[in-house]
Design a protein around this motif. Structure first.
Motif, short mmCIF file in Angstrom:
data_model
loop_
_atom_site.label_atom_id
_atom_site.label_comp_id
_atom_site.label_asym_id
_atom_site.label_seq_id
_atom_site.Cartn_x
_atom_site.Cartn_y
_atom_site.Cartn_z
N TYR A 176 0.56 -30.41 10.86
CA TYR A 176 -0.74 -30.34 10.19
C TYR A 176 -1.76 -29.47 10.93
N LEU A 177 -1.51 -29.21 12.22
CA LEU A 177 -2.50 -28.55 13.06
C LEU A 177 -2.22 -27.06 13.23
N LYS A 178 -3.26 -26.33 13.60
CA LYS A 178 -3.11 -24.92 13.92
C LYS A 178 -2.20 -24.78 15.14
N ALA A 179 -1.64 -23.58 15.30
CA ALA A 179 -0.68 -23.37 16.38
C ALA A 179 -1.29 -23.59 17.76
N GLU A 180 -2.57 -23.25 17.94
CA GLU A 180 -3.21 -23.38 19.24
C GLU A 180 -4.64 -23.88 19.08
N GLY A 181 -5.14 -24.47 20.17
CA GLY A 181 -6.53 -24.89 20.21
C GLY A 181 -6.77 -26.26 19.62
N ASP A 182 -7.95 -26.78 19.89
CA ASP A 182 -8.34 -28.08 19.33
C ASP A 182 -8.45 -27.98 17.81
N ASP A 183 -8.02 -29.04 17.14
CA ASP A 183 -8.02 -29.00 15.68
C ASP A 183 -7.91 -30.42 15.14
N THR A 184 -8.43 -30.61 13.94
CA THR A 184 -8.32 -31.88 13.22
C THR A 184 -7.98 -31.59 11.76
N ALA A 185 -7.06 -32.36 11.21
CA ALA A 185 -6.66 -32.21 9.81
C ALA A 185 -6.49 -33.58 9.19
N ALA A 186 -6.75 -33.66 7.90
CA ALA A 186 -6.60 -34.93 7.19
C ALA A 186 -6.24 -34.66 5.74
N SER A 187 -5.64 -35.66 5.11
CA SER A 187 -5.31 -35.54 3.68
C SER A 187 -5.28 -36.92 3.04
N ILE A 188 -5.51 -36.93 1.73
CA ILE A 188 -5.42 -38.15 0.93
C ILE A 188 -4.56 -37.83 -0.28
N LYS A 189 -3.60 -38.71 -0.57
CA LYS A 189 -2.71 -38.51 -1.71
C LYS A 189 -2.62 -39.78 -2.53
N GLY A 190 -2.67 -39.63 -3.84
CA GLY A 190 -2.48 -40.76 -4.75
C GLY A 190 -1.43 -40.42 -5.79
N ALA A 191 -0.62 -41.40 -6.19
CA ALA A 191 0.46 -41.15 -7.13
C ALA A 191 0.66 -42.35 -8.04
N TYR A 192 1.15 -42.05 -9.27
CA TYR A 192 1.48 -43.10 -10.24
C TYR A 192 2.83 -42.78 -10.87
N THR A 193 3.68 -43.81 -11.03
CA THR A 193 4.99 -43.66 -11.68
C THR A 193 5.08 -44.68 -12.81
N SER A 194 5.39 -44.19 -14.02
CA SER A 194 5.39 -45.07 -15.18
C SER A 194 6.62 -45.96 -15.24
N ALA A 195 7.75 -45.53 -14.65
CA ALA A 195 8.99 -46.30 -14.76
C ALA A 195 8.87 -47.68 -14.12
N ASP A 196 8.03 -47.79 -13.08
CA ASP A 196 7.84 -49.08 -12.43
C ASP A 196 6.36 -49.46 -12.31
N LYS A 197 5.50 -48.73 -13.04
CA LYS A 197 4.05 -48.97 -12.98
C LYS A 197 3.56 -48.95 -11.54
#
Length: 742
Positions: A176-197
């Motif tokens: 998730y981070l850059k190759a060098e140096g101080d860094d911060t990364a974040a993500s949020i993911k949401g999902a829905y599947t109808s086969a099992d609600k």
């Protein structure tokens, strides 16, 4: 829709002709100015050779499902991970969800499953819905890749790898981070599947401050039972709907990486997973004329410490050691209401049964120390990459099963297998040699030792003796490059599988139903396998055609016989079969149609086909664990902007012939095995990036609303089973997800 061998031949011929044409028309130079994406064989594997290599440099068949493909497939569990990988399947077990993997007809504990090098718990599945220990302790949103090594791999990983390896790699801070140096990364993911609600939410946070990197991933899931195609909603054997269930749980993964100096790096990983479920066992209404209910809980905890050292010494250039602790457990509590009459054949009399609870626990506590050394050197004109090491593992298995009479308060011990301590160690070495510019040779050896120490006696009072054994296994792989784009490869490999605890010690006697005998004299399984193939790899096209033949000695399989009136479902025991064999052919190909056929830029075609047959050489009958002929064709498009794209996937499965089924491997040995028809299903997936840090995905599965059974789920069911519809797969269903990278 049926899929014949003639169709298979035409498909392979068409794909091969397209690949050959593309290679003939295009040199290794990029003459068109287009941007070529990585091909199948440019993917990197670690598990196949215990070091990083591209697939084209491996003398064997390996499948890598990376994070991008996991996202495109909209996978939510291990079954979805291999949705489009013929030759690799995952069965489902209603109450317990997805089971372990089946690779080329080898399943259960014959397939080694690892998470970041940590061995996963064994599958434990006696009879009935009361006690099951599965191997689905994985949350897919924590994964960056899944590596599947097909065929025996005991020379590198020891026992349990006789059928292959499934190696899960979880995400790292650097992903998730850059190759060098101080860094911060974040993500949020949401999902829905109808086969099992199902609803799922994943939060990710990564950081680098100086020489310290950190990662935290948390996923929360809530879902119901996976729907079946049938809408029939009645009790008992005729029920077509899946049993009502509610699941909830989460997975927390944390990682720390610290660069001590230029030569030393340490890491600390911790993971905790817990799921809870409630189920109404409406389909269990049969001999017991009431609806049972269950509440289950599964946990897996692990902590790993690792140290990497770039030493540049005479004995080794680099060294890594890792210490792993893991505690996994499955607890199932089944409540059986009181009822007045038990429906059993004569000479049994109607018996009054009180309400009772069946409390079951299967737990494994393990501690493992693994070391690996690597050394690169030359002798004359031959370059060597030597990998060697050792591992020691101790596993404490706890198995408890108690029935509580809720009226009398009296508990009954129904434990059918004693607790067992298992100690194993192994020594291995492999030398990857570049003999000439075009010829590579990879010999390898491993020595394994195991020792089972059971605690207590068997259910029938028999003393459970210790079991110990050892085995030396080898492998020889070779690759020869015919030119810069085409190569041939082959390998000879040996496999080794110590008898499982369940196969050795499980002992049960249920009069009026069935009886299972322990077998303290089981010998380890052994295998010899030969694999050969042809590969082609270019910037915009790649393919791999593989043939394999595996022979097994002392193959362990369940043998059933008629139990008469006392045991109408038969008497069974795991026994060593003198010989068994599995053979088959597989094809994988990927072609960028824009260059090959002047299609719109970004258009691609992928093809995967797998065919195998297995036979018990002792009685001449088929091995039912082998999946039917399967093919997947995917037509994809990725816009040159990178903002949107999708794929239309067509999966074809041929019905098994009667000669490819062992009719004795069924629940009721007096009746025939249900043989489902072949089928074809169509899926459509798509993605869209409305902005750089936002990804929208959607999938429509089984578009034609096909009603079908998967062989791995229906195997063992009789033709007159009134609940066959309960094993149908979902009809038309969809999934959606959104991910925001902060």
């Amino acid at each position: 829709m049926k899929f014949s061998k003639h169709s298979l031949a035409l498909a392979i011929m068409a794909a091969s002709v397209s690949v050959a044409h593309a290679q003939a028309e295009t040199s290794s130079d990029d003459h068109s100015g287009k941007h070529y994406q990585p091909t199948l064989l440019n993917q990197v594997t670690v598990s196949a050779a215990r070091t990083e290599k591209q697939l084209k440099d491996i003398a064997g068949s390996v499948v890598v499902v990376d994070e991008e493909q996991i996202e495109k497939n909209m996978a939510t569990d291990i079954k979805h991970l291999v949705r489009y990988e013929p030759g690799v399947t995952v069965g489902s077990d209603g109450r317990n969800g997805s089971e372990g993997f089946n690779i080329r007809g080898m399943d259960g504990n014959r397939v080694k499953i690892m998470v970041d090098g940590v061995d996963q718990p064994q599958q434990f599945k006696p009879a009935g819905p009361y006690q099951r220990g599965q191997r689905n302790f994985i949350d897919v949103d924590s994964l960056k890749a899944v590596e599947i090594v097909k065929g025996p791999s005991s020379s590198l990983y020891g026992s349990d790898a006789i059928g292959g390896i499934v190696a899960f790699q979880t995400k790292d801070p650097e992903d998730y981070l850059k190759a060098e140096g101080d860094d911060t990364a974040a993500s949020i993911k949401g999902a829905y599947t109808s086969a099992d609600k199902g609803l799922a939410t994943t939060f990710t946070l990564a950081n680098r401050t100086g020489d310290l990197e950190s990662l935290l991933i948390y996923t929360r899931r809530n879902y119901n039972e996976t729907s079946t195609h049938s809408g029939l909603d009645v009790n008992g054997e005729t029920r077509g709907k899946a049993d009502p269930m509610k699941f909830g749980g989460g997975n927390l993964l944390g990682k720390l990486r610290y660069q001590l100096n230029d030569n030393h790096r340490i890491g600390l990983d911790a993971e905790y997973q817990e799921t809870k479920s409630d189920v109404e066992l409406k389909s269990g209404v049969g001999l017991i004329p009431v609806v049972m209910t269950g509440d289950d809980k599964r946990q897996r905890k692990r902590v790993s410490f690792s140290h990497e050292w770039d030493a540049s010494l005479v004995a080794f250039d680099s060294m890594k050691w890792q210490l792993d602790w893991q505690d996994s457990q499955t607890r199932q509590n089944t409540h059986i209401p009181a009822y007045e009459k038990q429906i059993l054949p004569p000479p049994f009399d109607p018996t009054k049964f009180n309400a009772r609870n069946k409390d079951y626990l299967y737990q494994e506590k393990s501690l493992k120390l693994a070391t690996q050394f690597e050394k690169t050197f030359t002798t004359g004109d031959i370059s060597h990459h030597l990998i060697y090491g050792a591992d020691v593992r101790q596993v404490k298995t706890i198995n408890e099963n108690t029935t509580h009479d809720l009226k009398t308060g009296k508990p009954t011990d129904d434990t059918y297998i004693p607790g067992v301590d298992n100690q194993t160690y192994g020594l291995f070495a492999q030398n990857d040699m570049q003999i000439t510019k075009r010829f590579k040779l990879s010999p390898g050896l491993r020595y394994d030792s195991y020792h089972y120490k059971p605690k207590g006696k068997l259910k029938d009072g028999t003393t459970a003796n210790d079991k110990k054994g050892s085995k030396l296994t080898g492998r020889l792989g070779a690759i020869y490059d015919l030119n810069d784009n085409v190569s041939v490869f082959g390998q000879l490999s040996q496999g080794f599988k110590a008898p499982g605890l369940y196969e050795t010690y499980f002992n049960m006697d249920t009069k009026g139903k069935n009886k299972h005998l322990a077998n303290l004299d089981l010998k380890p399984e052994e295998s010899s396998s030969i694999e050969f193939g042809l590969r082609g790899d270019h910037n915009f096209v790649s393919f791999e055609l593989t043939g394999f033949f595996s022979r097994y000695k002392n193959f362990i399989d369940e043998v059933k016989k008629d139990g008469g009136i006392w045991y109408p479902f038969g008497i069974s025991q795991y026994q060593n079969i003198a010989k068994a064999e599995i053979k088959g052919v597989e094809f994988r190909g990927q072609l960028w149609l824009d260059d090959a056929l002047n299609a719109p830029t970004g258009t691609s075609l992928r093809t995967s086909i797998a065919y195998a047959r297995g036979k018990n050489k002792e009685n001449g009958k088929a091995l039912n664990s082998v999946a039917p002929l399967t093919a997947v064709f995917g037509l994809g498009y990725d816009d040159v902007s990178g903002d949107w794209g999708g794929e239309l996937a067509w999966t074809l499965v041929k019905g098994k012939s009667n000669s490819d089924i062992d009719e004795s491997d069924v629940i009721d040995i007096t009746k025939k095995q249900f043989n489902p028809a072949g089928y074809g299903i169509v899926d459509l997936t798509a993605y869209y990036h409305p902005m750089d840090n936002l990804t929208l995905r959607a999938g429509l599965f089984n578009i034609t609303d096909k009603k079908y059974h998967q062989w791995q789920n229906i195997r063992g069911r009789n033709t007159d089973d009134k609940g066959l519809d309960r094993y149908t797969q979902p009809g038309r269903n969809f999934s959606v997800s959104v991910k925001w990278d902060i």
